[in-house]
Design a protein around this motif. Structure first.
Motif, short mmCIF file in Angstrom:
data_model
loop_
_atom_site.label_atom_id
_atom_site.label_comp_id
_atom_site.label_asym_id
_atom_site.label_seq_id
_atom_site.Cartn_x
_atom_site.Cartn_y
_atom_site.Cartn_z
N PRO A 182 0.82 -1.20 0.00
CA PRO A 182 0.00 0.00 0.00
C PRO A 182 0.86 1.26 0.00
N SER A 183 0.35 2.30 -0.63
CA SER A 183 1.05 3.58 -0.84
C SER A 183 2.53 3.40 -1.14
N PRO A 184 2.83 2.77 -2.29
CA PRO A 184 4.23 2.48 -2.62
C PRO A 184 5.12 3.72 -2.74
N GLU A 185 4.52 4.89 -3.12
CA GLU A 185 5.35 6.09 -3.27
C GLU A 185 6.03 6.41 -1.94
N LYS A 186 5.26 6.12 -0.87
CA LYS A 186 5.76 6.45 0.46
C LYS A 186 6.69 5.34 0.97
N ARG A 187 6.25 4.11 0.76
CA ARG A 187 7.02 2.99 1.29
C ARG A 187 8.37 2.83 0.62
N ALA A 188 8.50 3.30 -0.62
CA ALA A 188 9.77 3.19 -1.33
C ALA A 188 10.87 3.93 -0.59
N HIS A 189 10.49 4.90 0.24
CA HIS A 189 11.49 5.66 0.97
C HIS A 189 11.77 5.09 2.36
N ASP A 190 11.15 3.94 2.64
CA ASP A 190 11.41 3.30 3.93
C ASP A 190 12.73 2.56 3.91
N PHE A 191 13.31 2.41 5.10
CA PHE A 191 14.45 1.53 5.25
C PHE A 191 13.93 0.14 5.60
N PRO A 192 14.71 -0.90 5.30
CA PRO A 192 14.22 -2.26 5.56
C PRO A 192 13.75 -2.48 7.00
N HIS A 193 14.43 -1.83 7.97
CA HIS A 193 14.04 -2.12 9.35
C HIS A 193 12.69 -1.52 9.71
N GLN A 194 12.16 -0.69 8.82
CA GLN A 194 10.84 -0.11 9.11
C GLN A 194 9.72 -0.98 8.56
N MET A 195 10.07 -2.11 7.93
CA MET A 195 9.05 -2.95 7.31
C MET A 195 8.92 -4.28 8.04
N SER A 196 7.75 -4.90 7.90
CA SER A 196 7.55 -6.22 8.49
C SER A 196 8.11 -7.27 7.55
N GLY A 197 8.18 -8.51 8.05
CA GLY A 197 8.75 -9.59 7.25
C GLY A 197 8.02 -9.80 5.94
N GLY A 198 6.70 -9.78 6.00
CA GLY A 198 5.92 -10.00 4.79
C GLY A 198 6.15 -8.90 3.77
N MET A 199 6.22 -7.65 4.27
CA MET A 199 6.48 -6.50 3.42
C MET A 199 7.83 -6.63 2.74
N ARG A 200 8.82 -7.05 3.55
CA ARG A 200 10.17 -7.16 3.00
C ARG A 200 10.21 -8.24 1.93
N GLN A 201 9.47 -9.34 2.16
CA GLN A 201 9.48 -10.38 1.15
C GLN A 201 8.83 -9.86 -0.13
N ARG A 202 7.83 -9.00 0.00
CA ARG A 202 7.23 -8.38 -1.18
C ARG A 202 8.26 -7.52 -1.90
N VAL A 203 9.08 -6.81 -1.10
CA VAL A 203 10.13 -5.99 -1.71
C VAL A 203 11.10 -6.89 -2.46
N MET A 204 11.47 -8.03 -1.83
CA MET A 204 12.38 -8.97 -2.49
C MET A 204 11.80 -9.45 -3.81
N ILE A 205 10.49 -9.73 -3.80
CA ILE A 205 9.84 -10.20 -5.02
C ILE A 205 9.87 -9.10 -6.08
N ALA A 206 9.59 -7.86 -5.64
CA ALA A 206 9.63 -6.74 -6.58
C ALA A 206 11.03 -6.61 -7.17
N MET A 207 12.05 -6.80 -6.31
CA MET A 207 13.43 -6.70 -6.76
C MET A 207 13.74 -7.79 -7.78
N ALA A 208 13.26 -8.99 -7.48
CA ALA A 208 13.59 -10.13 -8.34
C ALA A 208 12.88 -10.02 -9.69
#
Lengths: 296, 326
Positions: free
Chosen positions: B144-170
């Motif tokens: 949700p609200s990716p414009e905002k979340r893109a500026h987050d650091f990894p430690h500000q995200m939950s595990g599920g969120m981070r795995q979504r980031v990993m998927i986006a990266m991959a």
């Protein structure tokens, strides 16, 4: 975009989240000693930069009738054996000491980082060669090695800086190598590899930013060591050539008058002590602020 | 364009340690079609992750080395590529998701930047374009609200969120093959289902083939088309998923399936496979599973079976099935 707006409200954290830099600054500010040191060092830097405007007298102007005179309202810290104003000399000396500290650490840090990260990242034979070289350098007492280098390079401020820089390379190389060894095992390094970064991109963009914390702390402490070592070289008559105002050199040339005119050694000594202490306290504060285990 | 995307032939990855050679992957062969999901199942230490890292050519050397075999990706042997050619493939045409979303993101960079990095490396986008595209990818992964979340650091995200980031990266460079190394093991069960659904959905959208490495048979049942079972660095069975669950052929596969507790059964004790996985440095001369196998025969202890096709699309490596399905 209504969905996004709703979730913004849901996700808005109750507690304020900080970026690592802001978080670090917030914790450093809590450390009073470190902040006092920082302010002191900033003030010292300003004084050094604007020395010609701040110093009450020409530091090289000899006024023989006033030689060895104690502190007075005219000359706040008194005059030295040639009648030069000690306060002005200390102010000009700050230029040399700070420059030596920063540049020597800069040399040691950049060489140490390249050597340490190469050794840590590639490992194997390269690691062995680099680190054994560093061990050989560490086997010499650093001041002895610096003196030997000075003998080769010749006297002078620049050469003192180079000598002290070279002497402290191994420390940084070891710290960086150790941190790189632990950081490179992290999955994000493998992930960086998996998206097609090359070795140097991985080392500089992914590993080095993560090893900076201990390195910054060591560098801050290293500045004070470098200042002490230049002073020691100056005291031994090797570093800065005498007419130059340098704290260690002042200490060295004043030592003959220690008993009848103690202010000749007292004030430069105080200057060295305060500056070194400030760098040490700042280094301690930085370490506390950067240590993730102390994060709340 | 052929149907086969990836063909692994007799892959051997060995680790050369002080106390001997560990054949972590020893003669593994399988193939993967375009847009297909293949599950690689096995216990810890069975060589499934090493198989995956071998395909990416990310085996730490020393001590590991790929000592034999071929990995044909679109008909080209990845093992013959130079390191530079491999870098152009990694993250671009083959990408990987790791098990630990907590440690797979670099803590000093904002997540948007980390996704953008891959785009800058492979597609030559400038920083601004890459960031915009990474926000697009984050939106695609349902953050949700990716414009905002893109500026987050990894430690500000939950595990599920981070795995979504990993998927986006991959997936940001639209790879043909995605290797997911236990992508849901570190997540809550509820998040697991979401992440698996997301992967399947994106797979449909982007036409990516997936190799799903897992020890969780529930994950296999949910996402995979075909599955290969690994034991001690070798393939013991290969089958379409439904057949594997209906009629497992290898005693090891049967054991694995039996170890899943069922809610309807009123069992006192859970089923387990007796014994321990043998040390890879000291494998028995016969079938590696023979010491633990309830159906082992004298021949199993002395002679090693090979992987034989028993029916179309089904292969098993067991003396019991020499000459067809029983």
């Amino acid at each position: 975009m209504s969905q996004a707006q709703v979730s913004v409200q849901v996700n808005e954290p109750v507690e304020q989240v900080y970026s690592p830099a802001a978080d670090f600054w917030r914790r450093l500010r809590k450390n009073k000693l470190a902040m006092v040191s920082l302010v002191f060092l900033l003030a010292l830097t300003m004084v050094a930069v604007f020395a010609p405007y701040v110093a009450p007298y020409d530091p090289y102007l000899s006024d023989m009738p006033k030689a060895l005179q104690g502190p007075s309202s005219e000359h706040l810290l008194g005059n030295d054996e040639l009648g030069r104003d000690i306060l002005s000399r200390i102010i000009y000396g700050a230029r040399i000491s700070l420059r030596v500290g920063l540049i020597a650490v800069g040399i040691a840090l950049s060489a140490g980082m390249v050597l340490g990260s190469t050794a840590g990242y590639y490992g194997g034979r390269l690691d062995n060669i680099i680190m054994r070289l560093m061990d050989i350098m560490l086997a010499f007492p650093s001041i002895l090695l610096a003196i030997a280098l000075m003998a080769v390079l010749g006297r002078g401020v620049e050469n003192a800086i180079i000598a002290i820089g070279i002497v402290s390379i191994p420390e940084y190389a070891r710290i960086v190598r150790g941190s790189v060894l632990s950081v490179k095992e992290n999955e994000y390094v493998q992930a960086a590899c998996a998206i097609g970064n090359n070795d140097w991109q991985i080392i500089f963009r992914h590993i080095l930013p993560n090893v900076m914390a201990p390195v910054i702390v060591r560098a801050t402490l290293g500045i004070s060591t470098a200042i002490l070592e230049t002073s020691a070289l100056g005291f031994l008559g090797l570093g800065v050539v005498p007419p130059y105002a340098e704290w260690g050199t002042m200490l060295g040339s004043g030592r003959g008058y220690m008993f009848n005119a103690p202010h000749l050694v007292f004030f430069p000594g105080i200057a060295i002590t305060l500056t070194v202490m400030a760098f040490n306290l700042l280094g301690d504060g930085l370490r506390d602020a950067l240590d993730p285990r102390l994060r709340r | 364009m052929t149907q086969t995307l990836l063909q692994v032939k007799d892959l051997k990855t060995h680790f050369f340690l002080e106390d001997g050679v560990v054949p972590a992957v020893d003669g593994v062969s399988f193939h993967l079609n375009r847009g297909e999901t293949l599950a690689v199942v096995g216990e810890s230490g069975s060589g499934k992750s090493i198989t995956a890292t071998s395909i990416m050519r990310l085996i730490p050397n020393p001590p590991g080395r790929i000592v034999g075999g071929e990995i044909l990706f679109n008909g080209e042997d990845l093992l013959k590529k130079t390191e530079k050619e491999m870098r152009a493939i990694r993250g671009n045409r083959i990408s990987m998701i790791f098990q630990e979303p907590m440690t797979s993101l670099n803590p000093v960079f904002r997540v948007g930047h980390q996704i953008a990095e891959s785009l800058m490396v492979h597609q030559g986008l400038n920083k601004q374009e890459a960031l915009e595209k990474s926000i697009e990818m984050l939106r695609l992964t349902g953050i949700p609200s990716p414009e905002k979340r893109a500026h987050d650091f990894p430690h500000q995200m939950s595990g599920g969120m981070r795995q979504r980031v990993m998927i986006a990266m991959a997936l940001c460079c639209r790879p043909e093959l995605l290797i997911a190394d236990e992508p849901t093991t570190a997540l809550d069960v509820t998040i697991q289902a979401q992440i698996l659904d997301l992967m399947l959905e994106l797979k449909e959208q982007l036409g990516t083939a997936i190799i799903m490495i897992t020890h969780d048979l529930a994950v296999v049942a949910e996402v995979a088309d075909r599955a290969v079972v690994m034991y001690c660095g070798k393939l013991v069975e290969e089958a379409p998923v439904l057949e594997l669950f209906d009629n497992p052929l290898h005693p090891y596969t049967r054991g694995l399936l039996k170890s899943i507790p069922h809610i309807n059964d009123n069992q006192e004790r859970l089923y387990m496979i007796e014994g321990m996985v043998p040390a890879l440095t000291n494998l028995p001369p016969g079938c590696s599973f023979a010491p633990r196998c309830p159906e082992a025969r004298p021949r199993c202890h002395v002679e090693r079976p090979s992987l034989k096709e028993v029916s179309p699309g089904r292969r098993v490596s067991c003396w019991l099935h020499e000459g067809g399905v029983r």
